[in-house]
Design an enzyme around this catalytic site. Structure first.
Site, PDB file in Angstrom:
ATOM      1  N   THR A 128       0.823  -1.211   0.000  1.00 21.40           N
ATOM      2  CA  THR A 128       0.000   0.000   0.000  1.00 21.40           C
ATOM      3  C   THR A 128       0.855   1.257   0.000  1.00 21.40           C
ATOM      4  OG1 THR A 128      -1.828  -1.126   1.045  1.00 21.40           O
ATOM      5  CG2 THR A 128      -1.731   1.231   1.384  1.00 21.40           C
ATOM      6  N   SER A 165       1.413  -7.589  -0.683  1.00 22.75           N
ATOM      7  CA  SER A 165       2.250  -8.545   0.061  1.00 22.75           C
ATOM      8  C   SER A 165       1.573  -9.891   0.272  1.00 22.75           C
ATOM      9  CB  SER A 165       2.718  -7.943   1.383  1.00 22.75           C
ATOM     10  OG  SER A 165       1.659  -7.855   2.299  1.00 22.75           O
ATOM     11  N   THR A 186       1.702  -4.164   4.301  1.00 27.59           N
ATOM     12  CA  THR A 186       1.597  -4.367   5.748  1.00 27.59           C
ATOM     13  C   THR A 186       1.026  -5.741   6.119  1.00 27.59           C
ATOM     14  OG1 THR A 186      -0.590  -3.343   5.833  1.00 27.59           O
ATOM     15  CG2 THR A 186       1.307  -1.901   6.226  1.00 27.59           C
TER      16      THR A 186
END
Ligand code: ASP
Length: 339
Positions: A21, A68, A102
């Protein structure tokens, strides 16, 4: 790319960009949930931060540009290989910063903590809002990650995570919220420190660091290690299905302090050969999982305060290193993971 080539006396940092992000782009500045992660290059993130001019020579390498959730073992191998090589061949390098989504940032941080043996800081950073958002948190997080990576105070503390002005250690840090800029915490231990305009603060004294898998050579193929999640009247057929599928390791996310039901214990006994390596973690989110004679006898070693996803990484590396159960048990004890 070099942020500032004017002064050759500036310290050198390596920025490894992987997406997330922090590199996300939304259709509008108010698109906070609908956006494409990994849309901007690491070099673009740096260009948006003129405040870094004069702080360091930052060499950017784009290892991936992904959400991710899509990272694979091959990306981890690339990351570990590059960091080991950079530290081995560049004595002038002050540290490494990794931009990362994250959602799995804590997994990559813990993997590196177990594999990278160098006092120079390796700092992971992400953002909860895309780069195009109003009040995007990425630029300040990245600025502060660079501050930490450049700080002599951060040396020897292992792999660090910088989010929202807090500095977390790789072992304890975890994402605890789906939104909001303060989404990272270190349950049980708390953050190691903070970073603000007065500098980097890491009040805790770090003891000698033990990097159990520092010499481990990572093979191209990794064993399959599954995480199972305990709940009321869980379908235990999944356990034998995993065994039949040839998983080499299991992490059991038990209820409470890593508890399994009687049915789940019976299902584990269906493993036809030597027990695979298994760890028992908890779905509670904090607090330790202690040894339990009954479950130890089934081959389930307690993961202490490691959350299930981090226990899985320890297990993956233990399997790659061809550890026996007794060796893994000794390792868990020596790392005080059971504390
Ligand atoms: N989807 C994102 C990721 O790459 C979430 C984030 O980065 O905050 O993990």
């Amino acid at each position: 790319m070099t942020v500032d080539q004017a002064t050759s006396s500036l310290p050198t940092l390596l920025l490894l960009a992987t997406g997330g992000t922090i590199a996300g782009r939304g259709a509008t500045s108010t698109s906070l949930n609908a956006y494409t992660a990994g849309a901007l290059a690491g070099s673009e993130l740096l260009q948006a931060l003129p405040q870094l001019q004069g702080l360091a020579h930052i060499q950017v390498e784009q290892l991936a540009n992904l959400d991710s959730a899509d990272l694979q073992f091959q990306h981890w191998i690339q990351l570990v290989t590059r960091i080991r090589e950079a530290f081995a061949t560049s004595p002038e390098l002050a540290g490494v910063v990794i931009t990362h989504g994250t959602n799995t940032l804590e997994e990559t941080a813990w993997l590196l903590e177990l594999l990278i043996d160098d006092p120079r800081p390796v700092v992971l950073v992400g953002a909860m809002r895309p780069a195009t958002a109003l009040s995007a948190d990425g630029p300040l997080n990245l600025f502060q990650a660079v501050q930490v990576a450049l700080s002599a105070r951060a040396r020897g503390h292992g792999v660090l995570v910088v989010m929202d002005g807090q500095i977390h250690g790789a072992r304890a840090v975890t994402k605890v919220a789906t939104q909001g800029v303060g989404a990272f915490q270190s349950p049980d231990l708390g953050p190691l420190g903070w970073v603000d305009d007065s500098g980097v603060h890491l009040p805790g004294v770090s003891g000698a660091r033990f990097v159990p898998f520092a010499p481990l050579v990572l093979p191209p193929q990794w064993p399959e290690v599954a995480i199972v999640y305990g709940c009321v009247d869980a379908p235990v057929s999944m356990v034998s299905a995993l065994f039949k599928a040839g998983v080499k390791g299991l992490v059991w996310t038990g209820t409470g302090a890593g508890q399994l039901s009687a049915g789940e214990c019976e299902a584990i006994k269906t493993w036809p050969g030597a027990l695979p390596l298994m760890l028992r973690a908890s779905r509670c989110g904090s607090g330790p999982v202690h040894p339990c004679a009954l479950q130890d006898a089934l081959g389930l070693l307690p993961a202490g305060t490691l959350n299930p996803q981090k226990a899985r990484i320890l297990l993956l590396l233990a399997l790659i290193a061809e550890m026996e159960r007794a060796e893994l048990s000794a390792l868990l004890a020596s790392m005080a993971i059971n504390a």
